[in-house]
Design a protein around this motif. Structure first.
Motif: not given
Length: 458
Positions: A326-332
């Motif tokens: 779930c955290l992968v798409p929030a990475c920038r």
């Protein structure tokens, strides 16, 4: 002598698993250029060809490219996806047969046959000149893996019947699998860059041949006659409907879906969302090897101290996988995306290292201590994820989006983790209604029965 032999057999199995995963990944830096050259796509299948059809010059090509590099055209994308998935697809089809055969003829002969097929597959890759030959070589690898991987893991479970030695041996095998996936892209990239496309495959073929010769020396075909004294294993369809084995198989498939679905999609997402460079895309999965090995080590140590909590280690691993997905798409940026990927691989290590020995224990206490079919079921679980990944993941991203894909995979893992509560009483099971009764009902069949009964008494 027996201890030394089983250690050497462990080495043989670990090398076989290492080779299988290296062959699975070594074509990554080669195959996009190679397919483009065969189709006349403007690339040259040689050291100076650009990597992944992304327009960068050969001098800038990363030696650790993305696992499934984007191709120059939609049709080429489909070809690469089908090529990568063909191994897992054939493995999925053959595993029910290979597990049954392994149960009937023993572990060493199918392992040797699997190594022979992998050798043939690797040699075919080296001299392939068209897509059909590449597809045949990839499918051959799936056939070899269905025998070599299943027989190898089953052989470890058979030769290491006691805990915690069994968990340590299976953990070593899992570490070799992870190392093979890590080492293959730079290995293939460097040799492809400086020696041409055939050399990586020829090197792997030679190692495969040596591994097969070592196995032949340790377990010559004449020694397989002792297999006649062993009981017939439980049929695979009966193992599949065992609720405890079904729970473990579902966990193995679910925990590997994030890895199988991210491998073909994360490279394009990183380029589109954060403008990642070639070297960043190439190094995406490199740091994840270390938490995977750490997860194996931690689980083996915890299992030795608290063996009754194997189910909890698996559930914890699935929760970590779910949260990390779930955290992968929030990475920038590149530094941020490494953290959830390391979490996914750490969680997979927890699940695999905890549940693979559990499968062998379930067979020991609920069925007959013959492990070919039960590890064929485990291989089927992995193959389901990796057969769908290269083909389905891109379509899901195209229709629903990358964030939705990751949230769905994370939610599936988090929701499945409590299901492992069903395994909490497994360690208290006794073999009173399983192998011991089967042996007594069927009558003694030879030395194998006597040895197994003595082990149970011990």
């Amino acid at each position: 002598e027996a201890r030394r032999q089983r250690r050497l057999l462990l080495v043989v199995v670990c090398v076989a698993l290492l080779l299988d995963n290296m062959l699975y990944m070594v074509i990554v830096p080669i195959i996009p250029d190679y397919i483009a050259a065969m189709r006349g796509g403007g690339a040259t299948a040689g050291p100076s060809a650009p990597g992944g059809g992304n327009g960068s010059g050969g001098g800038n090509r990363s030696l650790l490219p993305a696992r499934y590099p984007p191709a120059t055209g939609g049709n080429e994308d489909v070809q690469i996806g089908v090529l990568f998935a063909s191994k897992a697809m054939l493995q999925l089809l053959v595993n029910p047969l290979s597990g049954t055969l392994i149960d009937r003829v023993g572990y060493e002969t199918p392992l040797l046959a699997g190594l022979a097929v992998m050798f043939l597959s690797t040699a075919t890759f080296a001299f392939a000149e068209n897509y059909a030959t590449l597809f045949a070589a990839r499918s051959l690898q799936g056939l070899g893996s269905a025998f070599a991987d299943t027989a190898g893991i089953a052989l470890i479970a058979d030769r290491y019947p006691e805990e915690p030695a069994r968990s340590r041996a299976l953990g070593t095998a899992l570490a070799c699998i992870s190392f093979g996936s890590l080492a293959a892209p730079p290995f293939g990239g460097v040799l492809y860059e400086f020696a041409g496309k055939r050399v990586p495959f020829l090197v792997l073929a030679c190692v495969c041949l040596l591994d097969g010769l070592l196995l032949l020396a340790l377990a010559p075909p004449g020694a397989a006659a002792a297999r006649a004294n062993m009981p017939v294993g439980t049929p695979i369809h009966r193992l599949m409907i065992d609720p405890y084995i079904a729970v473990v198989a579902g966990a193995l498939a679910t925990c590997n879906i994030p890895l199988a679905f991210l491998e073909p999609t994360i490279a394009n997402w990183m380029k589109d969302s954060m403008g990642a460079s070639e070297w960043e895309v190439g190094l995406t999965w490199l740091p994840a090897f270390f938490p995977h090995v750490l997860g194996v080590y931690v689980t083996v140590r915890l299992a030795a101290a608290y063996p009754h909590l194997q189910w909890f280690y698996g559930a914890l691993g699935m929760a970590i996988i779910g949260a990390s997905s779930c955290l992968v798409p929030a990475c920038r940026n590149f530094g941020q995306v490494i953290i959830p990927l390391c979490g996914i691989c750490f969680g997979i290590a927890l699940v695999d290292t905890a549940l693979l020995p559990t499968l062998a224990f379930l067979v020991d206490v609920r069925h007959v201590s013959v492990y070919g079919s039960v590890y064929a079921i485990a291989d089927i679980s992995y193959s389901v994820a990796y057969a769908l990944g290269p083909i389905v993941a891109g379509q899901i991203v195209h229709t629903m989006g990358f964030a939705q894909l990751n949230l769905g995979m994370g939610l599936a893992n988090v929701l499945y983790a409590p299901v492992l509560l069903l395994l909490r009483n497994v360690c208290q099971m006794k073999p009173s209604h399983s192998e011991r009764n089967i042996l007594l009902e069927e009558g003694p069949k030879g030395l194998y029965d006597t040895i197994k009964m003595e082990e149970r008494k011990g």
